[in-house]
Design an enzyme around this catalytic site. Sequence first.
Site, PDB file in Angstrom:
ATOM      1  N   ARG A 150       3.569  -1.428  -5.527  1.00 26.94           N
ATOM      2  CA  ARG A 150       3.719  -0.147  -6.228  1.00 26.94           C
ATOM      3  C   ARG A 150       4.965   0.618  -5.783  1.00 26.94           C
ATOM      4  O   ARG A 150       5.690   1.181  -6.604  1.00 26.94           O
ATOM      5  CB  ARG A 150       2.476   0.708  -5.920  1.00 26.94           C
ATOM      6  CG  ARG A 150       2.390   2.017  -6.676  1.00 26.94           C
ATOM      7  CD  ARG A 150       1.241   2.866  -6.100  1.00 26.94           C
ATOM      8  NE  ARG A 150       0.021   2.123  -5.933  1.00 26.94           N
ATOM      9  CZ  ARG A 150      -0.947   2.036  -6.846  1.00 26.94           C
ATOM     10  NH1 ARG A 150      -0.843   2.673  -7.980  1.00 26.94           N
ATOM     11  NH2 ARG A 150      -2.037   1.325  -6.613  1.00 26.94           N
ATOM     12  N   CYS A 187     -11.208   1.388 -29.587  1.00 26.69           N
ATOM     13  CA  CYS A 187     -12.538   1.883 -29.951  1.00 26.69           C
ATOM     14  C   CYS A 187     -13.425   2.085 -28.728  1.00 26.69           C
ATOM     15  O   CYS A 187     -14.444   1.391 -28.556  1.00 26.69           O
ATOM     16  CB  CYS A 187     -13.184   0.928 -30.938  1.00 26.69           C
ATOM     17  SG  CYS A 187     -12.189   0.782 -32.409  1.00 26.69           S
ATOM     18  N   GLU A 238       4.300  -6.117   2.360  1.00 24.90           N
ATOM     19  CA  GLU A 238       4.086  -6.676   1.012  1.00 24.90           C
ATOM     20  C   GLU A 238       3.976  -5.552  -0.011  1.00 24.90           C
ATOM     21  O   GLU A 238       2.951  -5.402  -0.687  1.00 24.90           O
ATOM     22  CB  GLU A 238       2.788  -7.485   0.987  1.00 24.90           C
ATOM     23  CG  GLU A 238       2.738  -8.652   1.931  1.00 24.90           C
ATOM     24  CD  GLU A 238       1.338  -9.260   2.033  1.00 24.90           C
ATOM     25  OE1 GLU A 238       0.379  -8.704   1.449  1.00 24.90           O
ATOM     26  OE2 GLU A 238       1.208 -10.282   2.704  1.00 24.90           O
ATOM     27  N   PRO A 239       4.999  -4.730  -0.158  1.00 23.09           N
ATOM     28  CA  PRO A 239       4.867  -3.595  -1.080  1.00 23.09           C
ATOM     29  C   PRO A 239       4.924  -4.037  -2.539  1.00 23.09           C
ATOM     30  O   PRO A 239       5.660  -4.961  -2.892  1.00 23.09           O
ATOM     31  CB  PRO A 239       6.086  -2.727  -0.746  1.00 23.09           C
ATOM     32  CG  PRO A 239       7.092  -3.697  -0.216  1.00 23.09           C
ATOM     33  CD  PRO A 239       6.328  -4.801   0.460  1.00 23.09           C
ATOM     34  N   GLY A 278       0.767  -1.240   0.000  1.00 20.47           N
ATOM     35  CA  GLY A 278       0.000   0.000   0.000  1.00 20.47           C
ATOM     36  C   GLY A 278       0.797   1.288   0.000  1.00 20.47           C
ATOM     37  O   GLY A 278       0.215   2.366  -0.192  1.00 20.47           O
ATOM     38  N   TYR A 295      -9.208   4.034 -13.194  1.00 21.88           N
ATOM     39  CA  TYR A 295      -9.216   4.746 -11.901  1.00 21.88           C
ATOM     40  C   TYR A 295      -9.208   6.266 -12.065  1.00 21.88           C
ATOM     41  O   TYR A 295      -9.056   6.969 -11.077  1.00 21.88           O
ATOM     42  CB  TYR A 295      -7.949   4.427 -11.099  1.00 21.88           C
ATOM     43  CG  TYR A 295      -7.617   2.991 -10.842  1.00 21.88           C
ATOM     44  CD1 TYR A 295      -8.395   2.209  -9.998  1.00 21.88           C
ATOM     45  CD2 TYR A 295      -6.468   2.425 -11.386  1.00 21.88           C
ATOM     46  CE1 TYR A 295      -8.048   0.899  -9.728  1.00 21.88           C
ATOM     47  CE2 TYR A 295      -6.111   1.113 -11.113  1.00 21.88           C
ATOM     48  CZ  TYR A 295      -6.914   0.351 -10.291  1.00 21.88           C
ATOM     49  OH  TYR A 295      -6.552  -0.942 -10.012  1.00 21.88           O
TER      50      TYR A 295
HETATM   51  C1  LIG Z   1      -2.689  -8.595   0.033  1.00 20.47           C
HETATM   52  C2  LIG Z   1      -1.979  -7.538  -0.753  1.00 20.47           C
HETATM   53  N1  LIG Z   1      -0.691  -7.280  -0.463  1.00 20.47           N
HETATM   54  C3  LIG Z   1      -0.002  -6.344  -1.148  1.00 20.47           C
HETATM   55  C4  LIG Z   1      -0.587  -5.612  -2.164  1.00 20.47           C
HETATM   56  C5  LIG Z   1       0.257  -4.605  -2.892  1.00 20.47           C
HETATM   57  O1  LIG Z   1      -0.238  -3.324  -2.811  1.00 20.47           O
HETATM   58  P1  LIG Z   1       0.650  -2.104  -3.275  1.00 20.47           P
HETATM   59  O2  LIG Z   1       1.022  -2.317  -4.691  1.00 20.47           O
HETATM   60  O3  LIG Z   1      -0.239  -0.937  -3.102  1.00 20.47           O
HETATM   61  O4  LIG Z   1       1.836  -2.037  -2.373  1.00 20.47           O
HETATM   62  C6  LIG Z   1      -1.926  -5.827  -2.483  1.00 20.47           C
HETATM   63  C7  LIG Z   1      -2.567  -5.049  -3.547  1.00 20.47           C
HETATM   64  O5  LIG Z   1      -3.682  -5.212  -3.929  1.00 20.47           O
HETATM   65  C8  LIG Z   1      -2.640  -6.825  -1.764  1.00 20.47           C
HETATM   66  O6  LIG Z   1      -3.912  -7.086  -2.054  1.00 20.47           O
END
Ligand SMILES: Cc1ncc(COP(=O)(O)O)c(C=O)c1O
Length: 434
Positions: A295, A361, A292-293, A258, A335
Site C-alpha cells: 500500500r 445490485c 514487504e510494503p 503494512g 472495510y
Molecule cells: C506477508 C505480507 N507482506 C506484505 C503485505 C503488504 O501489506 P501492505 O500493503 O499493507 O504493505 C501483506 C498484506 O497482506 C502480507 O500479507
Amino acid sequence: MGEGVLSPAAPADSPLYADAGLERRGGSLHFGGAALTAIADAVGTPAYLYNAGVIRRQFRALDQALAPVPHRVAYAVKANANLAVLRILRDLGAGADIVSGGELARALAAGFEPERIVFSGVGKTDEELTAAVEAGIGHVHLESTAELAALGRIVARVGRPVRVGIRVNPDVTADTHPYIATGQGGIKFGVPVDQVVPLALAVREHSLLTLDTIAMHIGSQLLDPRPYAEGIRRLLELVTRLCEAGVGTIRSLDVGGGIGIRYRDEHPMSPAALASTILPLVQGSGLTLVLEPGRYLVGNAGVLLTTVLSRKHSGGKDLVIVDAGMNDLVRPSHYMAYHEMVEVERGGRPEAEVDIVGPVCETGDFLARDRTLPGLDRGERIAVLGAGAYGFVMASNYNTRPRPAEVVVDQGRWWVSRPRERLDQLFHTERVSP
Ligand SMILES: Cc1ncc(COP(=O)(O)O)c(C=O)c1O
C-alpha cells in the site's frame, strides 16, 4: 479506516493532492501532469490511473531511510499487480513479495529476477510450490509443518536448493481494521512463537533447504511504528533461541509490509520515523532487514475515475449513482474504507451532502457516504483518490461487469497498460452444453 465523519471535498491545497501528484490547472484536475478529463474522454470510465512519479517517490523515500542498514524492499504484488507498476518497481531495484502462482507468473513476466522473489502466503499448493522451485525463486516463507513436508518433497524431486523463512505470528496487536490485522494469536497467519524452534529443526532434515529468514507481517495500514518494534524484539529473541538450538543460519529479518498512507486526515509514520524506531534494533544484529510494503508504494499513486449516471432523492438522502461500483473498488463496502472524492472539472455548483453509490445490485454497493460534494450531474466525472492499492486487484466481474481499464501516467505522458475487459472475454470459455 472508518467511514462516517463528514468531510468536504479536498481543497486544492489538500495534502492528499500532493500525496497523489494531483494539481488543479484552471478548473481541471491534472494527475502526474496529464489532464484527467482528456484521459477519461479517450479511455472511458471507470478507469484506474497510476502515477509512476509517485511510486518512484515512495520507493526512494523508504529505500533512503533504510540505507544505514543492509536491506531489501520486496514489493507486495498483491497491492497492485499491474505489469507496468511491477516494472517500475523492478527498475527501482525492488524485489517482489508474492502469495500465489499467479503473482509468481506476473512477477516473472514483469522481469523480476527469480532470486529477488519471496513467496509468502498462508496456503500454497504443490503446483505453486513446484513452479516457484523450478523458477529458482529466492525464498519461500513457511507457514506450517505440512507445507515444509510438501516443499521438502518438491525440492528433492526438482533437485534444486531453496532458502526458506518461517513466517512467525509474533502475537502483536496492531491498531488497524480487524480484517487486515494479521499479527495476533488465533488467526490463520504465521507460525505461533512456541512452534518455531521445532519447525526450524525440522527444516534441517531436508538437505536442499536452508532456513535463512525469520519473518512477520503484523497488519496493514499501520500508522504507528511501535508495533513493528515490538514484533522485531520478539523475532530477535527467537533468532537467539534458534542459535541456542543449533540453528545458526538466519541471515535476514523480514518485518513484512503494512506501512499506512493518508486516505483522509491520518498521520501515517514517515519512512524516517519508522527507520528511527526499528533500525537501532536491527543494527548490530548482523541481519539484513527486509520490508514487504504494498500500500505504501502504490496506494496514493492511484485514482479511480468514474462518471455520474444520475441523482436521486430518497428517504431524506441525496444519492449520486456513478458508473464504478463495489465490483471495481470493494474497499468501501468491504472495510468501510474512506476514499476522498474530488470533482474532475470544477463546476462551481452548490455543495450538497450525498452518498456516492455504484450501479451494482447490492445496497452495500457504495463508494462514499455522507459526503459534501458539488452537485454533479450525468456525464460529469469524479476522481476517487487513494485507489492504487487493493483497488483493481480486488475487482470482480459481479453483475457481468467488465473490469476497468488501467492507465499509467508518467510526467505528462500516459498509456493504457491494460484495456478495459470486453464483454465477450467474460464468457467466451463457458459452454452451454456438455
Ligand atoms: C506477508 C505480507 N507482506 C506484505 C503485505 C503488504 O501489506 P501492505 O500493503 O499493507 O504493505 C501483506 C498484506 O497482506 C502480507 O500479507
